[in-house]
Design an enzyme around this catalytic site. Structure first.
Site, PDB file in Angstrom:
ATOM      1  N   ALA A  48       1.917  -7.972  -3.176  1.00 57.55           N
ATOM      2  CA  ALA A  48       0.494  -8.236  -3.375  1.00 57.55           C
ATOM      3  C   ALA A  48       0.100  -8.141  -4.847  1.00 57.55           C
ATOM      4  O   ALA A  48      -0.617  -9.000  -5.364  1.00 57.55           O
ATOM      5  CB  ALA A  48      -0.342  -7.268  -2.542  1.00 57.55           C
TER       6      ALA A  48
ATOM      7  N   GLU B   8       3.864  -0.925 -12.517  1.00 58.97           N
ATOM      8  CA  GLU B   8       4.867  -0.831 -11.456  1.00 58.97           C
ATOM      9  C   GLU B   8       5.794   0.357 -11.711  1.00 58.97           C
ATOM     10  O   GLU B   8       6.261   0.556 -12.831  1.00 58.97           O
ATOM     11  CB  GLU B   8       5.675  -2.133 -11.389  1.00 58.97           C
ATOM     12  N   ALA B   9       6.052   1.137 -10.641  1.00 60.76           N
ATOM     13  CA  ALA B   9       6.901   2.331 -10.784  1.00 60.76           C
ATOM     14  C   ALA B   9       8.369   1.972 -10.955  1.00 60.76           C
ATOM     15  O   ALA B   9       9.127   2.724 -11.568  1.00 60.76           O
ATOM     16  CB  ALA B   9       6.724   3.238  -9.562  1.00 60.76           C
TER      17      ALA B   9
ATOM     18  N   HIS C  31       8.288  -3.096   7.735  1.00 54.54           N
ATOM     19  CA  HIS C  31       6.982  -3.766   7.699  1.00 54.54           C
ATOM     20  C   HIS C  31       5.831  -2.759   7.839  1.00 54.54           C
ATOM     21  O   HIS C  31       4.914  -2.949   8.626  1.00 54.54           O
ATOM     22  CB  HIS C  31       6.894  -4.812   8.819  1.00 54.54           C
TER      23      HIS C  31
END
Length: 526
Positions: A24, A44-45, A463
């Protein structure tokens, strides 16, 4: 680390901060940065996605449990006989879209119409979502002008030259009333389902089409977009009720950045509720237990956890070994466990290898080698069981407690029993006989023995969703515009906002959520 992916210097202020460079987050950051007047930070990690195990889509399984996976596990519970199934989640630019099996499953008509009803917003309905799919897809399969798009950013195709078993499985499924269809994402997902080739996001052979490669890489170097890797967001900061920015840690150093317009949280259904709770948004009693001051009492944060259940079995040994091709998961079917159901609730997938849980591997003589066996893995598309994500402590680097509650509801077990029966009927059919030396597991189990097998074989489809539910009512977290209730300048946009999990792999619906979020943000700040 590839320097072109890394903003080494971060500005003190951006218009928009997108937390999480996953499926996303990559979409949202790109769409916001398409306006040259808007400054965007994507944080972002994980590290770079420009590594062979990501770029080559056939190597996807090598990422699970490694450095590009958060490595989370569910808490033990009686419904899985005390087992602690792994819950893989991407920790790399592109997130799940960089490490998953590349399956593009668009979801069922009813998924989106149900979301629209929950949100009170027809913009989430099926016909509206079809417009997004048509715009973003470059579909290489059978033409369908109403449902499929061409010329969009995302190359979507069917697996090329699937293994010889696949046509036999289609024939066997059709014989028991699960018809083979030309496009499993077409008319079949408006009705009763069917079987066919999974759609995959690959191009130029087996090159992965991730959201990082598609949305972000072409925009790297633009002056209004900074992408910061290996940086973990620890808290959202506020001025009163308005989200004012974030705090993050990178290489042991703490940093703070301000957001002039909005903060968007796209950390996935485990880390999104974790960050909200660390920032004082969640159930008041839970927050106080960890000494966190409550900024907004939202008891739904972390609740409504859902995941598709994937069963490690039914498995057959090959007569002649057959190496996996493409994404090693070329065949899928959607069916109903009960004809009275409104929507297909079963979604088994072919695993072109022997596939067993830790318990099943000990109890059965499982063939060795990737080409030695094939598994028709039963899958549950619409589970009734719900779990929750809780903080373990106020330490932002402590893994949260994930109570997945797989198979906790008797209806889920009933559906999985039916799914095993269907998979065994297909796999043991006459048409599949040339491809099986023996049935490895489960065999003809009944009653409690079969239920025990299912509890020992059950795991995740990767998911995770639902933990920051979109909708109305006491346990909703975001409204139809994805704004976090009780706050300003803060939205959530990832699979955690799904009121109910989509029917099928969740990457495609998550891209739709992100595209819609970007539309809403641009409209609000134009």
């Amino acid at each position: 680390m590839h320097p072109e992916l890394l903003a080494e210097t971060v500005r003190p202020h951006y218009d928009f901060i997108v937390c999480g460079g996953g499926t996303a987050g990559c979409v949202i950051a790109r769409r916001l940065a398409e306006d040259p007047e808007a400054s965007v930070l994507l944080i972002e990690a994980g590290g770079s996605d420009r590594v062979p195990a990501v770029i080559d889509s056939t190597l996807w399984m090598s990422n699970i449990g490694g450095e590009r996976d958060w490595g989370y596990k569910a808490q033990p519970g009686p419904s899985l006989n005390g087992r602690t199934p792994v819950l893989p989640m991407g920790k790399v630019l592109g997130g799940g879209s960089s490490i998953n099996g590349s399956i593009w499953a668009r979801g069922h008509r009813h998924d989106y119409d149900d979301w629209a009803e929950a949100a009170g917003d027809p913009g989430w309905g099926y016909e509206a979502v079809l417009g997004i799919y048509r715009r973003i897809e470059d579909w290489q399969g059978p033409p369908d002008a109403h449902r499929r798009g061409t010329g969009g950013l995302l190359t979507v195709q069917q697996p090329q030259d699937p293994i010889p078993l696949v046509p036999a499985l289609m024939q066997a499924a059709s014989a028991i009333g699960i018809p083979a269809v030309d496009d499993i994402n077409g008319a079949a997902m408006e009705g009763e389902g069917g079987c066919g080739l999974a759609n995959v996001l690959v191009q130029d052979g087996n090159q992965r089409v991730s959201m990082a490669a598609t949305y972000i890489h072409p925009f790297l170097g633009r002056p209004n977009l900074d992408v910061l890797l290996c940086a973990e967001v620890t808290r959202i900061t506020f001025d009163g009720r308005r989200a004012s920015g974030i705090e993050f840690v990178r290489r042991g150093q703490r940093h703070r950045v301000r957001a002039g317009r909005e903060v968007v949280v796209s950390l996935g259904a485990i880390n999104t509720p974790k960050l909200l709770m660390l920032s004082g948004i969640g159930d008041d009693a839970q927050l106080r237990r960890h000494g966190i001051a409550t900024r907004q009492h939202l008891p739904g944060v972390g609740r409504n956890f859902q995941d598709h259940i994937l069963l490690a079995g039914c498995c057959w040994e090959y007569v002649t070994p057959e190496p996996p091709r493409n994404n090693a998961a070329e065949f899928v079917f959607y069916a109903k466990s009960d004809a009275a159901l409104r929507t297909p609730d079963l979604m088994p997938v072919l695993e072109e290898t022997p596939f067993a849980s830790e318990v099943i591997a000990q109890r059965y003589d499982v063939p060795k080698g990737a080409a030695s066996a094939w598994t028709l893995a039963p899958g549950l598309a619409r589970p009734d069981s719900r779990g929750e994500v809780l903080l373990a402590s106020a330490d932002p680097f402590a893994a949260p407690l994930i109570h997945a509650n797989f198979l906790a509801e008797p209806s889920d077990m009933k559906a999985m029993v039916r799914c095993v029966e269907l998979c065994r009927e297909i796999g043991n059919s006459a048409v599949c006989e040339p491809f099986r030396r023996r049935e490895v597991f489960p065999g003809d189990l009944k009653g409690r023995a079969l239920e025990d097998f299912i509890r020992n074989a059950a795991g995740t489809y990767f998911h995770q969703s639902g933990t920051a539910r979109m909708g109305r009512g006491d346990d909703a977290v975001v409204d139809g515009a994805l704004r976090v209730y009780g706050t300003e300048g803060l939205r959530v946009a990832d699979a955690s906002i799904m009121p109910s999990i989509a029917t099928g792999n969740t990457m495609a619906p998550t891209v739709v959520i992100a595209e819609r979020a970007a539309e809403l943000l641009r409209a609000a700040h134009r």
